[in-house]
Design a protein around this motif. Structure first.
Motif, PDB file in Angstrom:
ATOM      1  N   ARG A   1       0.771  -0.913  -0.111  1.00  0.00           N
ATOM      2  CA  ARG A   1      -0.022   0.154   0.306  1.00  0.00           C
ATOM      3  C   ARG A   1       0.786   0.999   0.162  1.00  0.00           C
ATOM      4  O   ARG A   1       1.862   1.276   0.625  1.00  0.00           O
ATOM      5  N   TYR A   2       0.559   2.020  -1.064  1.00  0.00           N
ATOM      6  CA  TYR A   2       1.416   3.055  -1.039  1.00  0.00           C
ATOM      7  C   TYR A   2       0.236   4.821  -0.862  1.00  0.00           C
ATOM      8  O   TYR A   2      -1.072   4.990  -1.403  1.00  0.00           O
ATOM      9  N   ARG A   3       1.523   5.526  -0.196  1.00  0.00           N
ATOM     10  CA  ARG A   3      -0.254   6.549   0.167  1.00  0.00           C
ATOM     11  C   ARG A   3       1.143   8.226  -0.038  1.00  0.00           C
ATOM     12  O   ARG A   3       2.192   7.864   0.012  1.00  0.00           O
ATOM     13  N   ASP A   4       0.819   9.302  -1.397  1.00  0.00           N
ATOM     14  CA  ASP A   4       2.173  10.418  -0.788  1.00  0.00           C
ATOM     15  C   ASP A   4       1.821  10.811  -0.162  1.00  0.00           C
ATOM     16  O   ASP A   4       1.398  11.341   1.203  1.00  0.00           O
ATOM     17  N   ASN A   5       2.397  12.203  -0.181  1.00  0.00           N
ATOM     18  CA  ASN A   5       2.535  13.278   0.977  1.00  0.00           C
ATOM     19  C   ASN A   5       1.455  13.406   1.244  1.00  0.00           C
ATOM     20  O   ASN A   5      -0.300  13.834   0.645  1.00  0.00           O
ATOM     21  N   PHE A   6       1.281  13.725   2.931  1.00  0.00           N
ATOM     22  CA  PHE A   6      -0.180  14.071   2.965  1.00  0.00           C
ATOM     23  C   PHE A   6       0.550  14.906   4.157  1.00  0.00           C
ATOM     24  O   PHE A   6       1.451  15.085   5.411  1.00  0.00           O
ATOM     25  N   VAL A   7      -0.544  15.587   5.183  1.00  0.00           N
ATOM     26  CA  VAL A   7      -0.725  16.276   6.642  1.00  0.00           C
ATOM     27  C   VAL A   7      -1.100  15.994   7.534  1.00  0.00           C
ATOM     28  O   VAL A   7      -2.287  15.111   7.667  1.00  0.00           O
ATOM     29  N   SER A   8      -0.614  16.226   8.425  1.00  0.00           N
ATOM     30  CA  SER A   8      -1.270  15.301   9.476  1.00  0.00           C
ATOM     31  C   SER A   8      -0.593  15.588  11.170  1.00  0.00           C
ATOM     32  O   SER A   8       0.298  16.490  11.042  1.00  0.00           O
ATOM     33  N   GLU A   9      -0.736  15.187  12.447  1.00  0.00           N
ATOM     34  CA  GLU A   9      -0.027  16.004  13.174  1.00  0.00           C
ATOM     35  C   GLU A   9       0.596  14.772  13.756  1.00  0.00           C
ATOM     36  O   GLU A   9       0.930  13.792  13.743  1.00  0.00           O
ATOM     37  N   GLN A  10       1.577  15.446  14.693  1.00  0.00           N
ATOM     38  CA  GLN A  10       2.489  14.728  15.276  1.00  0.00           C
ATOM     39  C   GLN A  10       3.187  14.377  16.359  1.00  0.00           C
ATOM     40  O   GLN A  10       2.821  16.420  16.811  1.00  0.00           O
ATOM     41  N   VAL A  11       3.201  13.925  17.020  1.00  0.00           N
ATOM     42  CA  VAL A  11       3.666  14.174  19.025  1.00  0.00           C
ATOM     43  C   VAL A  11       4.665  14.012  19.210  1.00  0.00           C
ATOM     44  O   VAL A  11       5.695  12.940  19.445  1.00  0.00           O
ATOM     45  N   ALA A  12       4.916  15.657  19.835  1.00  0.00           N
ATOM     46  CA  ALA A  12       6.405  15.380  20.204  1.00  0.00           C
ATOM     47  C   ALA A  12       6.359  15.917  21.792  1.00  0.00           C
ATOM     48  O   ALA A  12       5.354  15.176  22.662  1.00  0.00           O
ATOM     49  N   VAL A  13       6.460  17.491  22.269  1.00  0.00           N
ATOM     50  CA  VAL A  13       6.355  17.928  23.140  1.00  0.00           C
ATOM     51  C   VAL A  13       5.585  18.431  23.633  1.00  0.00           C
ATOM     52  O   VAL A  13       4.243  17.979  24.139  1.00  0.00           O
ATOM     53  N   GLU A  14       4.508  18.671  22.092  1.00  0.00           N
ATOM     54  CA  GLU A  14       3.367  18.927  22.109  1.00  0.00           C
ATOM     55  C   GLU A  14       2.507  18.610  20.626  1.00  0.00           C
ATOM     56  O   GLU A  14       3.378  18.604  19.694  1.00  0.00           O
TER      57      GLU A  14
ATOM     58  N   THR B   1      10.178  -4.170   4.117  1.00  0.00           N
ATOM     59  CA  THR B   1      11.294  -3.080   3.726  1.00  0.00           C
ATOM     60  C   THR B   1      11.567  -1.769   5.120  1.00  0.00           C
ATOM     61  O   THR B   1      11.879  -1.784   5.108  1.00  0.00           O
ATOM     62  N   ASP B   2      10.974  -2.851   6.219  1.00  0.00           N
ATOM     63  CA  ASP B   2      10.998  -2.053   8.003  1.00  0.00           C
ATOM     64  C   ASP B   2      10.739  -0.135   6.849  1.00  0.00           C
ATOM     65  O   ASP B   2      11.883   0.930   7.385  1.00  0.00           O
ATOM     66  N   GLU B   3       9.927  -0.145   6.309  1.00  0.00           N
ATOM     67  CA  GLU B   3       9.512   1.075   5.807  1.00  0.00           C
ATOM     68  C   GLU B   3       8.596   2.121   7.184  1.00  0.00           C
ATOM     69  O   GLU B   3       8.457   1.980   8.321  1.00  0.00           O
TER      70      GLU B   3
ATOM     71  N   VAL C   1       2.795  18.277  10.611  1.00  0.00           N
ATOM     72  CA  VAL C   1       3.477  18.564   9.706  1.00  0.00           C
ATOM     73  C   VAL C   1       3.166  18.088   8.605  1.00  0.00           C
ATOM     74  O   VAL C   1       1.971  17.315   8.458  1.00  0.00           O
ATOM     75  N   ASN C   2       4.138  17.902   7.525  1.00  0.00           N
ATOM     76  CA  ASN C   2       3.764  17.010   6.713  1.00  0.00           C
ATOM     77  C   ASN C   2       4.451  16.130   6.451  1.00  0.00           C
ATOM     78  O   ASN C   2       5.966  16.115   7.225  1.00  0.00           O
ATOM     79  N   PHE C   3       3.992  14.853   5.853  1.00  0.00           N
ATOM     80  CA  PHE C   3       4.297  13.460   6.511  1.00  0.00           C
ATOM     81  C   PHE C   3       4.908  13.525   5.443  1.00  0.00           C
ATOM     82  O   PHE C   3       3.925  13.351   3.627  1.00  0.00           O
ATOM     83  N   ASP C   4       5.882  12.894   4.646  1.00  0.00           N
ATOM     84  CA  ASP C   4       6.225  12.394   3.304  1.00  0.00           C
ATOM     85  C   ASP C   4       4.963  10.822   3.551  1.00  0.00           C
ATOM     86  O   ASP C   4       5.028  10.054   3.888  1.00  0.00           O
ATOM     87  N   GLY C   5       5.160  10.500   1.253  1.00  0.00           N
ATOM     88  CA  GLY C   5       4.995   9.077   1.101  1.00  0.00           C
ATOM     89  C   GLY C   5       5.722   8.412   1.478  1.00  0.00           C
ATOM     90  O   GLY C   5       6.177   8.647   2.219  1.00  0.00           O
ATOM     91  N   GLU C   6       4.970   7.028   1.213  1.00  0.00           N
ATOM     92  CA  GLU C   6       5.652   5.878   1.992  1.00  0.00           C
ATOM     93  C   GLU C   6       4.401   4.621   1.190  1.00  0.00           C
ATOM     94  O   GLU C   6       3.222   4.756   0.512  1.00  0.00           O
ATOM     95  N   THR C   7       5.265   4.086   0.843  1.00  0.00           N
ATOM     96  CA  THR C   7       5.177   2.618   0.894  1.00  0.00           C
ATOM     97  C   THR C   7       5.072   0.938   2.017  1.00  0.00           C
ATOM     98  O   THR C   7       6.545   0.891   2.466  1.00  0.00           O
ATOM     99  N   VAL C   8       4.570   0.370   2.477  1.00  0.00           N
ATOM    100  CA  VAL C   8       4.509  -0.209   3.232  1.00  0.00           C
ATOM    101  C   VAL C   8       3.992  -1.810   2.522  1.00  0.00           C
ATOM    102  O   VAL C   8       2.954  -1.585   1.796  1.00  0.00           O
TER     103      VAL C   8
END
Length: 967
Positions: A888-901, A935-937, A905-912
């Motif tokens: 399954r592949y999806r290209d770039n998208f926007v979502s939230e990442q959790v850090a201190v808060e 492939t340890d994506e 961010v923009n997430f890079d495309g990925e292939t799993v």
């Protein structure tokens, strides 16, 4: 019409079939089930006819049922199903759903949890279990699909176009999960046991990482009393390690004039810093399902069912958190991309707080979902029937975020240690690759004569979400043959209560050694030296600290527990021990509260069964009325004015605040949602669908809370505030159109589907950040100055104010989908089990939302929107052996990442890519081998441009070896 639909059914089963014959009894049972589905959609009477008798099993069985469900549905729908409970191989329903066209997932901790449909985030996805609304442990409306074991779900459908009889709420789509209906089971008694061992190949890199896990499930379905009483139950357990190695860049929030440009040139933005961590832990999920179905008469069917899932997580993070403190640091050799600083040499100044924190965090998360329901289906006459349903769904989440900070001392062995303020940090971001870093204190990070624990904090989030619903539906079959074959009407009433409770305990400081709260000296038995490896090996080693041993030494009388408190230094708090200028913990009270939502909905729908120019046409049209009352508890700061309603409000430790007026605020509104679905049977194997509807998605339940809070930075005096939640937020509305063409193959097995969709967005919720907001002028009780811990003072000044509003400027979301499934039966016999299933989705939108990047506002696409999403599965079956590889592949998208808060961010495309092989040794016993994330994506993200690194996170491969037994 009846003959035509039976010929469709014959072709559908034949087109989906993948090998030889079964008994006539089984075939007739399958036909009866299909007739029931067709009847539900087209409301046409049926007569029994002969059909081709074929056998389906394994992965092919799921594809067959998906094709049949799609073909005979009265809406645009995708589905997956299993012959028996426990037959789906996926860890959770999130993984299973991503095999469908237009469905993608957001990975959390390396595993799919939230799903996106047609480029829209999980908040726009409505979900039901057995047709009933489900609440979530996420604190929002979208359920976390990894909470639902695939072993306990018999089928799942994704409705991309709605009909008025479905509960409103899904602009992106509605996901309907179903547990077993025991009277529909093929056999009189069905018993299934699955057991699998698990191994993660990155766990050995993590300090105290757990390498192995297991999955186990068992289920039973039985029919009794001449098949009038059915019983089903199931249990599924998952125990698995959760590991990752990660770099996380933090948000850009410090404006600094680095290049000395003209006054009208915007200042450069410096990141808060970055993190380098090993993360690990253990996840345990126990799921339970039960159903009782009884048919006392031919006219009455009663069913009660229950579902329970407990998902407990123990997680830790070990490593560094680098705080650049750009406003006060001395910055040399800056590397600037646009106006963002992506590298340089940072030196701590006399009044600055640039530092490296050694991070040792322990988190626990206890999530539980309960769902209970009772359903009665009564046929009053041959034409009139009623269905009554009552349900209860409750979700609770108790997340405890425990943080242990350590800093470098000049000498940790002396009686009064002092902080080592000689700090130099060198870094250079490398886009989607790991950065270059260097620290002058690196040798001290593994030295207990230098490192000291300086602060402990624990910050629980306790959520509860509960809904009780009552629903009555009626259906009347018309006797005369005409345009409308039947009428349906119904009413539904639900009451939903959501609560969020915050609390806090803090001791010490994350930036200094406080005299009143001295740091803790570490001993050898408390620590372990840990080094990064592989691609992360250029990062320095560090001390991993046993939190329990450290806390027991620091708090020999017992570790204090967090409380909900007004804290110290808050105006209007009555308590002699209050310290002026002390840490503000009033947010723990202000961010706690409840939301109440009552919904009354009613609908009227006509089912179509006619012909147009000799083309059979089925479908439905109607309207759904929805009336919503939403309210939330509120604390309004009225400056202690009793005439305005100020009251004494006591917290959990007895502190009394006199400034606030408690109340309940909210609104009521009514919506009308017209909808239509038309299906044109062009030929025996070709079908054209058209759908149009007005749809809505309510705001996330936690964003209906009424809370406004602010903080004052003790270093700079800057005031930052937020009221990003409001009980006056309205839903997200859209008018959508779907058209699709479906071709079901007759010479071979499979189908081709092409679809176009268009959503006209009327409004959506946007969060705006106002820079340099004057809080004092707006009525906030802000002091002129605050007293720092060292006794110095700093004047307060305007900062950022974040607030949420309904943005009336909409736009479109549009796209196209194609799906292709085929089994190559024309090949030589050895290869006749070879098949392929794939899909491609393209989505685009003109909608741009704005987010704050420090003091800069940037445009982003809608969260969850990937322009290109693809899935592909190549499979082969032969004499009990089955193997398949899925991607399954999806290209770039926007979502939230959790850090201190949480930060957008923009997430890079990925292939799993996943792989599975299995062998059915006999009719009852089979074995399997499975690899997830072959492939340890990694997951990678960035801020606006790839040069501005966000997250780079590796999770490892998961290997499963197991067996299943069925009889």
């Amino acid at each position: 019409m009846s003959n035509y639909k039976h010929s469709l059914l014959t072709l559908a089963i034949a087109a989906a079939g993948f090998s030889c014959s079964i008994s006539a009894e089984e075939a007739n049972q399958q036909l009866a089930q299909q007739e029931e589905q067709v009847s539900a959609g087209s409301n046409t009477s049926k007569t029994r006819e002969e059909v081709e008798v074929i056998e389906v099993k394994g992965f092919s069985s799921s594809l067959i049922k998906s094709l049949n469900d799609k073909r005979f549905a009265d809406t645009v729908v995708e589905s997956i199903s299993a012959d028996d409970l426990g037959a789906l191989p996926d860890v959770s329903m999130a993984d299973a759903l991503t095999r469908l066209p237009g469905i993608s997932a957001v990975r959390t901790g390396g595993q799919a949890s939230e799903i996106n449909i047609r480029g829209m985030a999980g908040g726009f996805v409505f979900s039901t279990l057995n047709g009933r609304e489900q609440v979530s442990t996420s604190g929002q409306r979208n359920i976390e699909f990894d909470q639902y074991p695939s072993e306990l779900i018999s089928s799942a459908s994704v409705y991309k176009s709605p009909k008025v009889s479905l509960i409103e709420g899904g602009v992106a789509g509605t996901v309907e999960l179903k547990t077993a209906s025991p009277l529909q089971a093929k056999e009189m008694h069905n018993f299934t046991v699955n057991a699998r061992g698990m191994y993660n190949d990155r766990a050995d890199e993590i300090p105290n990482g757990q390498e192995t896990g297991d999955r186990f499930s068992l289920s039973y379905q039985g029919k009794f009393l001449d098949e009038t009483l059915g019983v089903a139950f199931g249990f599924a357990r998952l125990y698995q390690p959760s590991v990752s190695t990660q770099f996380v860049g933090l948000a850009y929030n410090a404006p600094v004039d680095i290049d000395g440009a003209a006054e009208d040139d915007p200042e450069e933005l410096v990141s808060e810093g970055f993190e380098m961590q090993h993360r690990g832990g253990e996840e345990t999920r126990n799921g339970y399902m039960a159903a009782l179905e009884w048919v006392p008469t031919d006219k009455l069917t009663l069913k009660a069912d229950a579902f329970l899932s407990k998902f407990d997580t123990e997680a830790f993070a070990r490593g560094f958190r680098v705080k650049l403190e750009g406003r006060t640091a001395a910055i040399n050799n800056p590397i600037i991309n646009g106006n963002l600083l992506t590298g340089g040499v940072f030196n701590r100044t006399t009044d600055g707080h640039t530092r490296v924190e050694l991070v040792n965090d322990d988190n626990t998360d206890e999530d539980e979902v309960k769902s209970f329901g009772f359903n009665a289906d009564f046929a009053a006459t041959d034409q009139l029937s009623f269905n009554f349903d009552v349900s209860h769904s409750k979700a609770t989440s108790n997340f405890r975020n425990g943080l242990l900070w350590s800093l470098v001392a000049q000498d940790a062995t002396v009686a009064n240690p002092e902080l080592d303020t000689n700090v130099q940090i060198v870094y250079k971001l490398n886009g989607l690759n790991l950065p270059d870093v260097g620290f002058n204190q690196a040798d001290a990070f593994t030295d207990i004569s230098k490192v000291m624990v300086s602060k402990y904090g624990i910050y629980p989030y306790v959520n509860s979400d509960e809904v009780n619903a009552y629903k009555l539906d009626g259906k009347y079959e018309l006797e005369s043959e005409g345009f409308i074959s039947s009428l349906e009407a119904g009413v539904r009433y639900s009451e939903r209560d959501y609560s969020n409770d915050r609390s806090v305990y803090e001791y010490g400081s994350d930036s200094s050694f406080l005299n009143s709260q001295p740091p803790l000296r570490l001993t050898e038995d408390m620590v372990e030296v840990v080094n990064f490896s592989g691609a992360f090996s250029h990062f320095p080693g560090y001390l991993a600290i046993d939190m329990d041993k450290a806390l027991n030494a620091w708090f020999p009388q017992g570790v204090p527990q967090p409380v909900q408190t007004w804290g110290t230094g808050n105006q209007g708090v009555i308590e002699s021990q209050q310290v002026p200028g002390g840490p503000d913990r009033a947010w723990s009270v202000l961010q706690s509260g409840e939301v109440y939502e009552d919904v009354l909905a009613a609908y009227l729908m006509a089912n179509i069964d006619t012909e147009l120019f000799s083309i059979p046409v089925t479908g439905n049209f109607g309207v759904r009325m929805v009336e919503t009352d939403q309210f939330a508890t509120d604390l309004t700061n009225v400056g202690g004015d009793v005439t305005l309603g100020a009251q004494n409000i006591t917290d959990e430790v007895g502190l009394v605040n006199t400034q606030y007026k408690p109340s309940i605020r909210g609104q009521s509104y009514r919506d009308y949602l017209p909808q239509m679905n038309l299906n044109f049977a062009l030929t025996d194997s070709d079908q054209l669908r058209f759908a149009a509807a007005k749809v809505m998605s309510r705001p996330p339940i936690d964003r209906l809370a009424s809370n406004t809070s602010y903080t004052i930075d003790e270093d700079t005096g800057q005031v930052n505030g937020s009221s990003s939640n409001s009980p006056f937020l309205k839903p997200f509305y859209a008018t959508q159109y779907d058209i699709s063409y479906e071709k079901y193959f007759t010479e071979t097995d499979g189908a081709f589907v092409a679809a176009l969709f268009y959503k006209d967005i009327e409004s959506f919720i946007n969060t705006f950040t106002i820079a340099d907001f004057d809080f004092k002028a707006a009525g906030f009780p802000i002091p002129d100055f605050i007293v720092r811990d060292n006794g110095s003072t700093v004047s307060t000044k305007p900062g950022d104010y974040t607030t949420a509003l309904n943005n009336e400027k909409g736009g479109y979301i549009r796209g196209a989908e194609i799906a292709y499934t085929q089994v190559f039966k024309f090949l030589p016999s050895f290869w006749q089990g070879l098949g392929f299933s794939g899909s491609y989705s393209y989505t685009e939108s003109e909608i741009q939302q704005q987010v704050s990047l420090g003091e800069q506002t940037i445009d982003i696409t809608l969260p969850g929107l990937s322009k290109n999403v693809m899935t592909a599965t190549l499979f082969w079956e032969y004499e009990g052996f089955e193997t398949r590889v899925s991607g399954r592949y999806r290209d770039n998208f926007v979502s939230e990442q959790v850090a201190v808060e949480a930060q957008t961010v923009n997430f890079d495309g990925e292939t799993v890519i996943d792989y599975q092989a299995s062998y059915q040794i006999n009719d009852n016993f089979g074995v399997l081998f499975q690899v997830n994330n072959l492939t340890d994506e990694p997951t990678k993200s960035y801020f606006g441009e790839e040069a501005n690194t966000g997250t780079i996170q590796f999770f490892g491969r998961q290997y499963f070896v197991g067996a299943n037994y069925t009889f």
